[in-house]
Design an enzyme around this catalytic site. Sequence first.
Site, PDB file in Angstrom:
ATOM      1  N   HIS A  56       0.831  -1.217   0.000  1.00  0.00           N
ATOM      2  CA  HIS A  56       0.000   0.000   0.000  1.00  0.00           C
ATOM      3  C   HIS A  56       0.865   1.267   0.000  1.00  0.00           C
ATOM      4  CE1 HIS A  56      -3.889   1.994   1.730  1.00  0.00           C
ATOM      5  NE2 HIS A  56      -3.246   2.808   0.911  1.00  0.00           N
ATOM      6  N   LYS A 140      -8.818  -1.432  -6.468  1.00  0.00           N
ATOM      7  CA  LYS A 140      -8.993  -0.625  -5.253  1.00  0.00           C
ATOM      8  C   LYS A 140     -10.297   0.160  -5.340  1.00  0.00           C
ATOM      9  CE  LYS A 140      -7.715   1.901  -1.532  1.00  0.00           C
ATOM     10  NZ  LYS A 140      -6.537   2.712  -1.287  1.00  0.00           N
ATOM     11  N   ASP A 298       0.737   2.521   3.825  1.00  0.00           N
ATOM     12  CA  ASP A 298      -0.098   3.596   3.278  1.00  0.00           C
ATOM     13  C   ASP A 298       0.753   4.868   3.146  1.00  0.00           C
ATOM     14  OD1 ASP A 298      -2.141   5.086   2.274  1.00  0.00           O
ATOM     15  OD2 ASP A 298      -3.273   5.246   4.142  1.00  0.00           O
ATOM     16  N   HIS A 302       2.441  14.184   0.890  1.00  0.00           N
ATOM     17  CA  HIS A 302       1.938  15.472   0.406  1.00  0.00           C
ATOM     18  C   HIS A 302       3.037  16.495   0.655  1.00  0.00           C
ATOM     19  CE1 HIS A 302      -2.118  13.885  -0.105  1.00  0.00           C
ATOM     20  NE2 HIS A 302      -2.000  13.311   1.083  1.00  0.00           N
ATOM     21  N   GLY A 317      -2.890  12.045   4.851  1.00  0.00           N
ATOM     22  CA  GLY A 317      -1.831  11.136   4.422  1.00  0.00           C
ATOM     23  C   GLY A 317      -0.515  11.386   5.130  1.00  0.00           C
TER      24      GLY A 317
HETATM   25  C1  NCD Z   1      -4.598   8.670   0.855  1.00  0.00           C
HETATM   26  C2  NCD Z   1      -3.834   9.526  -0.127  1.00  0.00           C
HETATM   27  O1  NCD Z   1      -3.298  10.546   0.261  1.00  0.00           O
HETATM   28  O2  NCD Z   1      -3.781   9.156  -1.314  1.00  0.00           O
HETATM   29  N1  NCD Z   1      -4.640   9.314   2.106  1.00  0.00           N
HETATM   30  C3  NCD Z   1      -4.825   8.758   3.319  1.00  0.00           C
HETATM   31  O3  NCD Z   1      -5.041   9.498   4.273  1.00  0.00           O
HETATM   32  N2  NCD Z   1      -4.746   7.446   3.499  1.00  0.00           N
HETATM   33  C4  NCD Z   1      -5.955   8.447   0.296  1.00  0.00           C
HETATM   34  C5  NCD Z   1      -6.837   7.650   1.133  1.00  0.00           C
HETATM   35  O4  NCD Z   1      -6.540   6.470   1.368  1.00  0.00           O
HETATM   36  O5  NCD Z   1      -7.906   8.156   1.547  1.00  0.00           O
HETATM   37 ZN    ZN Z   2      -3.804   4.764   0.878  1.00  0.00          ZN
END
Ligand code: NCD
Ligand code: ZN
Length: 430
Positions: A56, A140, A298, A302, A317
């Site tokens: 992820h 996804k 994940d 940003h 994120g």
């Molecule tokens: C993810 C992203 O920034 O692409 N952000 C997050 O907080 N996990 C998108 C998402 O999974 O909602």
């Molecule tokens: Zn994600």
Amino acid sequence: MLDLCLSNCKIVPENITRYIGVDGGKIVSIKRTPISAGKNIDISGNIILPGLIDAHVHMRDPGFTYKEDFRTGTEAAAVGGFTTVLDMPNTKPPTNTVRTFKEKINIAKDKCIVDFGLHAGADDPTEIKELAKLKPASFKIFMDLYDDDYLMDLFCEISKIPEINGSKPIVSLHAEDKEIVERCTKKFKENLNPIIYANARPPYAEEVAVSKAIIMANKYDLNVHICHTSTGKSLNMINSAKKNGINITSEITPHHLFLDPSYLDMFGSFAKTNPPLRNMSDKVNLIDLCKADIIGTDHAPHTIEEKKDNIWNAPPGIPGLETALSLIMTGVNRGKISFGDVRRLLCENPAKIFNLKNKGFIKYGMDADFVVVDMKKRDVIKPENFHSKAHYSPFEGKKVRGLPIMTILRGEVVMYDGTVFEANGKYVYN
Ligand code: NCD
Ligand code: ZN
């Protein structure tokens, strides 16, 4: 003579010392005694694990390369001990058509320094059947973006795809219920205190979505993977569904495991992520690790400018590739996490769930992907040193002990002591 011998490798949890012979990028022998090879790397009794797999990650390429790209993202992966990453489809354009999927493979091939696969977006039902032939890691679906009727249509469409190489497609789910999230967000949106964000997307928004996912997995006989499972209840629901014969797996992130909403207080929007950080009484805990299937970071980078905005406007994120393993190994050093769980959650299970045939195990014939960990080495997490473009982290300042010191991809060293070397990352589903 073989290409490479890795000497004095400590293999855990078995706690045995072995010599690993590598030829043509593959593991060809695992012995108790030295192996003659063109090149020898002395692992000096440090821990060796199969190269980690992150199922992820958001590499943001194409479209958002000011946040991250396949080069910087996979440099971050190599630094963190990951040799395979599976990229999410929410790029610009999204990876939800045959054309954009093929384009993304080409972009990634040129830039990646670790191996990669791609998840496909499933929000264009007309493309799903043809996309499946390109072997996406999964389809996804962001449940927080679609109402139930549309979700049912997507699940139904995916269920019609014929098996490819004996496996049914996997549906990866961002499990938060759209209606609940929208209703709660409206209720709290006037409040600019970052900690309120956790209430705008409450645990039951996730748990309702997980229960819907279980119902749909059952109805359409699909393989469902729940991304970033953040509450203990969700994890229990997934495990009871499994006992009832439903094909469903769970993923936990390091931030949901180690952090709680007090970090929203300390780090503001820099700790904002979806699903949000959970209270001590709701969150997944270290003792839950035995119930989880995988750890995924994940990695969702940003820019600092974007994250500086208020809690509602800043994008969600947290970057995770460069902090995950050292945080987890710190847990191992404290006796809270076992080596067996590390190998299962970060290597073996991601390989099994996402059909990575040559990855995840130190066994004859597998890709020679490894991470070497110095369990004594200490560090303090400093986002300014990240290889990722996202130089922030709610883990900033955390002391860690147990660091990845070398990453090897198909027999080539791609990271040593924090320095990254050139390598050609390959698409894993050829
Ligand atoms: C993810 C992203 O920034 O692409 N952000 C997050 O907080 N996990 C998108 C998402 O999974 O909602
Ligand atoms: Zn994600």
